[in-house]
Design an enzyme around this catalytic site. Structure first.
Site, PDB file in Angstrom:
ATOM      1  N   LEU A 194       0.901  -1.151   0.000  1.00 45.30           N
ATOM      2  CA  LEU A 194       0.000   0.000   0.000  1.00 45.30           C
ATOM      3  C   LEU A 194       0.935   1.194   0.000  1.00 45.30           C
ATOM      4  O   LEU A 194       1.869   1.244   0.801  1.00 45.30           O
ATOM      5  CB  LEU A 194      -0.859  -0.060   1.264  1.00 45.30           C
ATOM      6  CG  LEU A 194      -1.712   1.126   1.648  1.00 45.30           C
ATOM      7  CD1 LEU A 194      -2.708   1.451   0.563  1.00 45.30           C
ATOM      8  CD2 LEU A 194      -2.462   0.812   2.933  1.00 45.30           C
ATOM      9  N   GLU A 195       0.721   2.114  -0.909  1.00 44.56           N
ATOM     10  CA  GLU A 195       1.707   3.176  -1.087  1.00 44.56           C
ATOM     11  C   GLU A 195       1.034   4.545  -1.196  1.00 44.56           C
ATOM     12  O   GLU A 195       0.066   4.693  -1.942  1.00 44.56           O
ATOM     13  CB  GLU A 195       2.490   2.860  -2.371  1.00 44.56           C
ATOM     14  CG  GLU A 195       3.787   3.576  -2.546  1.00 44.56           C
ATOM     15  CD  GLU A 195       4.597   2.983  -3.711  1.00 44.56           C
ATOM     16  OE1 GLU A 195       5.270   1.953  -3.514  1.00 44.56           O
ATOM     17  OE2 GLU A 195       4.541   3.538  -4.821  1.00 44.56           O
ATOM     18  N   HIS A 237       2.955  -5.618 -16.426  1.00 45.89           N
ATOM     19  CA  HIS A 237       2.256  -5.468 -15.144  1.00 45.89           C
ATOM     20  C   HIS A 237       3.134  -4.901 -14.042  1.00 45.89           C
ATOM     21  O   HIS A 237       2.641  -4.609 -12.953  1.00 45.89           O
ATOM     22  CB  HIS A 237       1.654  -6.799 -14.697  1.00 45.89           C
ATOM     23  CG  HIS A 237       2.582  -7.674 -13.900  1.00 45.89           C
ATOM     24  ND1 HIS A 237       3.813  -8.070 -14.326  1.00 45.89           N
ATOM     25  CD2 HIS A 237       2.432  -8.243 -12.672  1.00 45.89           C
ATOM     26  CE1 HIS A 237       4.385  -8.842 -13.418  1.00 45.89           C
ATOM     27  NE2 HIS A 237       3.573  -8.963 -12.399  1.00 45.89           N
ATOM     28  N   PRO A 273       3.054  -0.858 -11.174  1.00 47.81           N
ATOM     29  CA  PRO A 273       3.874  -0.560 -10.000  1.00 47.81           C
ATOM     30  C   PRO A 273       5.344  -0.871 -10.248  1.00 47.81           C
ATOM     31  O   PRO A 273       5.670  -1.852 -10.932  1.00 47.81           O
ATOM     32  CB  PRO A 273       3.295  -1.479  -8.924  1.00 47.81           C
ATOM     33  CG  PRO A 273       2.629  -2.578  -9.660  1.00 47.81           C
ATOM     34  CD  PRO A 273       2.240  -2.062 -11.012  1.00 47.81           C
ATOM     35  N   SER A 284       6.282   4.388  -9.954  1.00 52.03           N
ATOM     36  CA  SER A 284       5.279   3.569 -10.648  1.00 52.03           C
ATOM     37  C   SER A 284       4.755   4.393 -11.817  1.00 52.03           C
ATOM     38  O   SER A 284       4.947   5.617 -11.854  1.00 52.03           O
ATOM     39  CB  SER A 284       4.121   3.240  -9.707  1.00 52.03           C
ATOM     40  OG  SER A 284       4.572   2.445  -8.641  1.00 52.03           O
TER      41      SER A 284
END
Lengths: 480, 141
Positions: free
Chosen positions: A205-206, A403, A377, A384
């Protein structure tokens, strides 16, 4: 074993048909990436996928290709509805592992003084790491069955977000055809404890800031501008998906024998799309995909709650809206034009993202002019990307692109390289706070363990299978 | 591999593998479980305070090995257990009866190194070799 490749242009490589291959391989990579690829088994895996019955077009690999199980990570393969197969190994254990991007009304400089408090609160509120769960959230078997059928819509109904979120999720956050009857008790059991958790490994989670805009018009459509705060959520279907995959690999091993399919690798076990085994798998896979959509939706709810509390702002001040949510481990029924003929195909994307072009009916109306948002990402130290899908991808890769960055260093090598370094301190000094459940994860996930995602995006752009819109820099990373 | 180990953790770009050599089929599977425990929990000392029976049926030895290791992953994940050892009561090409022992995860004494999604069939083997047995699996992390 060295796989023979022929360079087509600076970013495309053909693997000619040999042995049992039913079609050729097509790998998107730079010359440097190809040199590295020859050292591992990913190219052999592209060849192995090419042997599966009913494959349509080449067995493909995106530029973030690396050695996987059965299929390479970064693999894309489409199968004919009548003559083709579905392979759980072509989807992977983490069914509908994917990425969600949230925008905000916040500016990075304005929240920088509170970034430590935000990171701590997110780390506390969003369960991460192995065996984690929210004590205040319990799920009954009946409710879990609803999650499996309705996906993100279930989570919205429970108060995790609103219906506007659903419009901006691949497939509106619900894959059709889910049948909980096709799921084992064990999958139900593993899922029940893990819904609403981030997990560990490469999941994160960023909190990010928009660092560079490459296409101002597309960025404006997505609601992105330089210096703005965004939030990315990268997770999937947790133990539920792992169990579904494991259960169906056993079924498919028997099915492959029953239908006389020769497998170069057991992990490629599969069944004809018209068989009962395939129908059951696709119904169970849809359950896992919906579980993952619900998971990311619940985490979105907790992210919003955390920002509101820490910053003492209301939802209308923060406007933490969903930009998009993509799957990158999935098999989907799609219609594609192949050699001038419209065909129904089951497209497997294993570590690859759908990238539909402008005008496609499955893109949210708000984005139809720019193409489907694609979320890529990178590692936790660099950046990202936000891309959009292109007509080139639709024509050449069944509407698919990369991806992520793709690993280049084994976990052991990363840990060895991290020895003597204060990784968390070094990342903090370069502007990225890290909160992690385990120090081992931070070492194994160090930035140098990954390809520079900019190189991956460059190949994608050069090949015309993705269009760069923005680059996001991490401010705080929550790792499991 | 330390001199005391019959197993070794092996490199993979994205994930990890385990291989083991031992005198018998029973021992090689037991070593693979020790390797799995080290892969997940590192080398924290673990007591055999809790035991449970594991019963696996499969169509061939490779499926038997992969299924057995996935049973241990499931037992560990669901019960928050750290495995100490597997003891095999009986094993043939298609059936395995064993007891796995360990203790509940205690953050004060144990470290959690990695989450295992699953043990895969990719290049998995359980083979009789000159002088003993050899096993290998790759694990999705």
């Amino acid at each position: 074993m060295t796989v023979k490749v022929q360079q087509i242009d600076p970013c495309r490589w053909r693997i000619p048909r040999t042995g049992a291959m039913r079609t050729e391989g097509l790998v998107f990579a730079s010359a440097k990436m190809m040199k590295d690829l020859q050292r591992e088994q990913a190219l052999e895996q592209v060849c192995n996928v090419a042997t599966l019955p009913g494959i349509v077009g080449p067995s493909m690999a995106m530029p973030d290709i690396h050695w996987g199980y059965g299929f390479p990570i970064g693999g894309v393969a489409a199968f004919d509805a009548d003559e083709g197969v579905v392979s759980p190994g072509g989807v992977g254990y983490d069914i509908n592992c994917g990425v969600r991007l949230l925008r905000s009304n916040l500016e990075a400089e304005a929240i920088r003084p509170q970034i430590g408090r935000l990171a701590d609160a997110l780390f506390h509120n969003v369960p991460s790491g192995v065996g984690s769960s929210r004590r205040d959230f319990k799920l009954s078997i009946q409710e879990e069955a609803c999650v499996l059928v309705r996906g993100a819509a279930w989570a919205v109904q429970q108060g995790f977000g609103d219906t506007a979120d659903l419009e901006r999720i691949e497939g509106h956050g619900t894959i059709a055809g889910a049948d909980p009857e096709m799921v084992s008790e064990r999958a139900f059991e593993r899922g029940r404890a893990q819904l609403g958790t981030l997990g560990s490994g490469n999941h994160f989670l960023e909190i990010q800031q928009v660092e560079v805009i490459y296409d101002a018009e597309a960025a404006a459509v997505l609601g992105l501008h330089p210096g703005q705060v965004t939030v990315s959520i990268h997770t999937g279907s947790r133990g539920f998906g792992y169990q579904v995959c494991d259960d169906y690999l056993k079924i498919m091993l028997r099915a492959a024998r029953k239908y006389g399919i020769t497998l170069p690798d057991r992990q490629l076990c599969c069944a004809p799309l018209q068989s009962d085994e395939a129908r059951s798998y696709l119904a169970a896979m849809a359950c896992a995909a919906n579980f993952a959509f619900a998971n990311r939706q619940m985490i979105t709810g907790w992210v919003r709650e955390t920002f509101e509390r820490v910053l003492s702002k209301g939802p209308s001040d923060l406007r933490l809206g969903v930009i998009y949510d993509v799957c990158h481990n999935i098999a989907k029924w799609e219609d594609h034009r192949v050699n001038g003929r419209q065909r129904r195909l089951c497209v497997h994307r294993k570590g690859a993202t759908r990238a539909f072009p402008p005008g496609h009916a499955e893109i949210p109306a708000a984005y139809r002019e720019i193409g489907q948002p694609v979320l890529i990402p990178g590692d936790m130290g660099r950046y990202s990307y936000v891309l959009t899908g292109t007509a080139g991808a639709y024509d050449e890769t069944f509407g698919s692109t990369c991806h992520g960055a793709g690993r280049v260093m084994s976990r052991h090598a990363a840990k060895k390289a991290a020895r003597g370094h204060d990784l968390i301190g070094e990342l903090a000094a370069s502007g990225t706070l890290v909160r992690a459940a385990g120090r081992a994860t931070v070492a194994e996930e160090m930035p140098e363990a990954y390809k520079d995602v900019a190189d991956v995006v460059e190949v994608v752009q050069q090949a015309g299978i993705g269009h760069a819109v923005a680059r996001l820099k991490p401010m705080a990373v929550i790792k499991g | 591999m330390t001199p005391a180990d019959g197993f070794r953790l092996i490199e993979h770009t994205a994930d990890m593998g385990i291989e083991a050599r031992a005198a018998s089929r029973e021992e090689v599977v037991e070593e693979m479980v020790r390797g799995l425990a080290v892969l997940i929990f590192g080398r924290s000392p673990v007591a055999s305070r809790v035991t449970t029976k594991i019963e696996v049926r499969a169509e061939d030895p490779v499926e038997l090995l992969v299924s057995c290791l996935n049973e241990v992953v499931y037992w560990s994940e669901q019960g928050h257990m750290v495995p100490a050892a597997l003891r095999i009561q009986s094993i043939n090409d298609g059936e395995l009866l064993a007891t796995v022992s360990g203790e509940p995860f205690d953050p004060e004494r144990h470290s959690m190194e990695r989450e295992v999604k699953s043990v895969t069939y990719h290049q998995a083997c359980l083979d009789e070799i000159p002088g003993g047995w050899y096993a290998r699996v790759y694990v999705d992390l």
